[in-house]
Design a protein around this motif. Structure first.
Motif, PDB file in Angstrom:
ATOM      1  N   LEU A 264       0.798  -1.230   0.000  1.00 51.06           N
ATOM      2  CA  LEU A 264       0.000   0.000   0.000  1.00 51.06           C
ATOM      3  C   LEU A 264       0.834   1.286   0.000  1.00 51.06           C
ATOM      4  O   LEU A 264       0.515   2.216  -0.750  1.00 51.06           O
ATOM      5  CB  LEU A 264      -0.960  -0.001   1.192  1.00 51.06           C
ATOM      6  CG  LEU A 264      -2.333  -0.638   0.945  1.00 51.06           C
ATOM      7  CD1 LEU A 264      -3.187  -0.570   2.201  1.00 51.06           C
ATOM      8  CD2 LEU A 264      -3.053   0.052  -0.214  1.00 51.06           C
ATOM      9  N   VAL A 268       0.344   4.023  -2.949  1.00 54.28           N
ATOM     10  CA  VAL A 268      -0.131   5.392  -2.680  1.00 54.28           C
ATOM     11  C   VAL A 268       0.841   6.432  -3.217  1.00 54.28           C
ATOM     12  O   VAL A 268       0.432   7.414  -3.846  1.00 54.28           O
ATOM     13  CB  VAL A 268      -0.347   5.586  -1.158  1.00 54.28           C
ATOM     14  CG1 VAL A 268      -0.626   7.054  -0.838  1.00 54.28           C
ATOM     15  CG2 VAL A 268      -1.498   4.717  -0.669  1.00 54.28           C
ATOM     16  N   THR A 269       2.141   6.206  -3.006  1.00 52.65           N
ATOM     17  CA  THR A 269       3.134   7.177  -3.494  1.00 52.65           C
ATOM     18  C   THR A 269       3.141   7.248  -5.012  1.00 52.65           C
ATOM     19  O   THR A 269       3.264   8.330  -5.595  1.00 52.65           O
ATOM     20  CB  THR A 269       4.547   6.822  -2.994  1.00 52.65           C
ATOM     21  OG1 THR A 269       4.851   5.461  -3.337  1.00 52.65           O
ATOM     22  CG2 THR A 269       4.655   7.006  -1.494  1.00 52.65           C
ATOM     23  N   LEU A 272       0.105   9.217  -6.226  1.00 53.71           N
ATOM     24  CA  LEU A 272       0.201  10.653  -5.957  1.00 53.71           C
ATOM     25  C   LEU A 272       1.332  11.322  -6.730  1.00 53.71           C
ATOM     26  O   LEU A 272       1.454  12.554  -6.697  1.00 53.71           O
ATOM     27  CB  LEU A 272       0.417  10.893  -4.452  1.00 53.71           C
ATOM     28  CG  LEU A 272      -0.707  10.431  -3.518  1.00 53.71           C
ATOM     29  CD1 LEU A 272      -0.295  10.655  -2.071  1.00 53.71           C
ATOM     30  CD2 LEU A 272      -2.002  11.179  -3.827  1.00 53.71           C
ATOM     31  N   THR A 286       9.365   3.477   0.190  1.00 56.46           N
ATOM     32  CA  THR A 286       8.190   2.608   0.014  1.00 56.46           C
ATOM     33  C   THR A 286       8.503   1.446  -0.930  1.00 56.46           C
ATOM     34  O   THR A 286       7.968   0.346  -0.759  1.00 56.46           O
ATOM     35  CB  THR A 286       6.992   3.404  -0.522  1.00 56.46           C
ATOM     36  OG1 THR A 286       7.364   4.071  -1.742  1.00 56.46           O
ATOM     37  CG2 THR A 286       6.530   4.441   0.489  1.00 56.46           C
TER      38      THR A 286
END
Length: 331
Positions: A264, A268-269, A272, A286
């Motif tokens: 996750l 997410v990174t 975005l 990440t």
């Protein structure tokens, strides 16, 4: 505005390079050894020759390729700071696709494992035997392969790119333009959403079935307190079996939890980072967490699965006795 990788500085400091290489080396070593041990144990221990452990073997194989084949090359690119000019760039693209394929295999296998456990818990032994037949499993694997691998073929048809990712300093999916970035986002969203949906759905149905079974066993025990012990034994066997299935379900749930914990943050990174607005260090951190999943999985099998643990101990004991006997025979 179109993304342009050339306008950004993705260089690593010496400290960052040392920390990253050390981390990847530890993960690659532990992951390769642990996954190899799981595969060898399942191959040599006959009591583990069933559908569930065959699926575990496939998951370990994908993790072994990730940690034992892909990661050493990526450690090299971290040290060099680029894909070596004396090596064919096609090899980098192959490694990138191999990484994506192993990721897809993990996603598919996790989903099939969840379905397998649900069928075993909720259906009759006869139905489970039909489900476990090679023909049935082949159909299920092909369906999951179509769902999981279709998005991975994007680069072959101009949707997305793979190669040396300057931001991550390794061979993987590229996103230096919005089309490639959208491809990466689609891959991560599809992988996480599909696996999470299948796992949570099957886990819920398994727990619901076990709860209903437990209530039936308790009611049966209350109604038959005066019955003979032989009949009571069958009840306790069923209750014990339910507890065993519950432990297996918890192990699978923990597998999913670690999958989400490792995936996750990176997803997410990436989502975005349409215009490199996310700090590159956050992206790298990440991604490093993402790699850890392949080294964590085999330890979950050992710590959460009593059957595997007991058989693994017997296997190691037999191997040590055989080695001792061989040494004595040669002296």
């Amino acid at each position: 505005m179109e993304k342009n990788c050339s306008s950004y500085d993705f260089s690593l400091t010496k400290a960052e390079m040392v920390i990253t290489v050390t981390y990847l080396t530890v993960v690659a070593t532990i992951g390769s050894c642990a996954n190899a041990f799981v595969m060898v144990t399942i191959i040599y221990v006959r009591s583990l020759h069933n559908t569930f452990y065959y699926l575990m073997w496939c998951l370990s194989l994908a993790d072994f390729i990730t940690t034992g084949v892909c990661m050493p090359f990526f450690i090299m690119t971290m040290i060099v700071g680029a894909w070596p000019s004396n090596m064919d760039y096609t090899a980098c693209q192959f490694l990138a696709m191999l990484r994506l394929v192993c990721t897809g295999i993990s996603v598919g296998i996790l989903s099939i494992i969840g379905i397998n456990r649900y069928v075993k818990v909720s259906k009759s032994p006869q139905d489970y035997q039909k489900f476990s037949k090679p023909q049935s499993m082949a159909i299920i694997v092909l369906v999951h392969a179509f769902i999981v691998f279709t998005p991975l073929l994007g680069p072959l048809y101009g949707n997305g790119e793979v190669g040396y990712n300057e931001a991550l300093h390794l061979c993987t999916a590229l996103y230096c333009n919005h089309k490639a970035w959208r491809y990466q986002v689609v891959l991560t969203v599809v992988s996480i959403s599909y696996t999470t949906f299948v796992f949570f759905s099957t886990s819920y149905l398994i727990l619901k079935t076990l709860r209903q079974s437990s209530k039936r066993v308790q009611n049966h025990s209350i109604r038959n307190k005066t019955h003979k012990p032989s009949k009571g034994k069958s009840v306790f066997q069923r209750l014990f079996s339910s507890k065993g299935e519950l432990k297996s379900t918890r192990m699978l749930f923990l597998l999913l939890l670690m999958f989400l914990v490792c995936w996750l943050p990176f997803a997410v990174t990436i989502a975005l980072d349409s215009d490199f607005t996310v700090p590159v260090r956050a992206l790298r951190i990440t991604d490093l967490i993402f790699w850890a999943n392949s080294a964590i999985n085999p330890f979950l099998y050992a710590t959460m699965n009593r059957t595997f643990m007991q058989n693994a101990k017997r296997f190691l004991k037999c191997q040590s006795q055989n080695n001792a006997s061989h040494i004595e025979a040669t002296m």
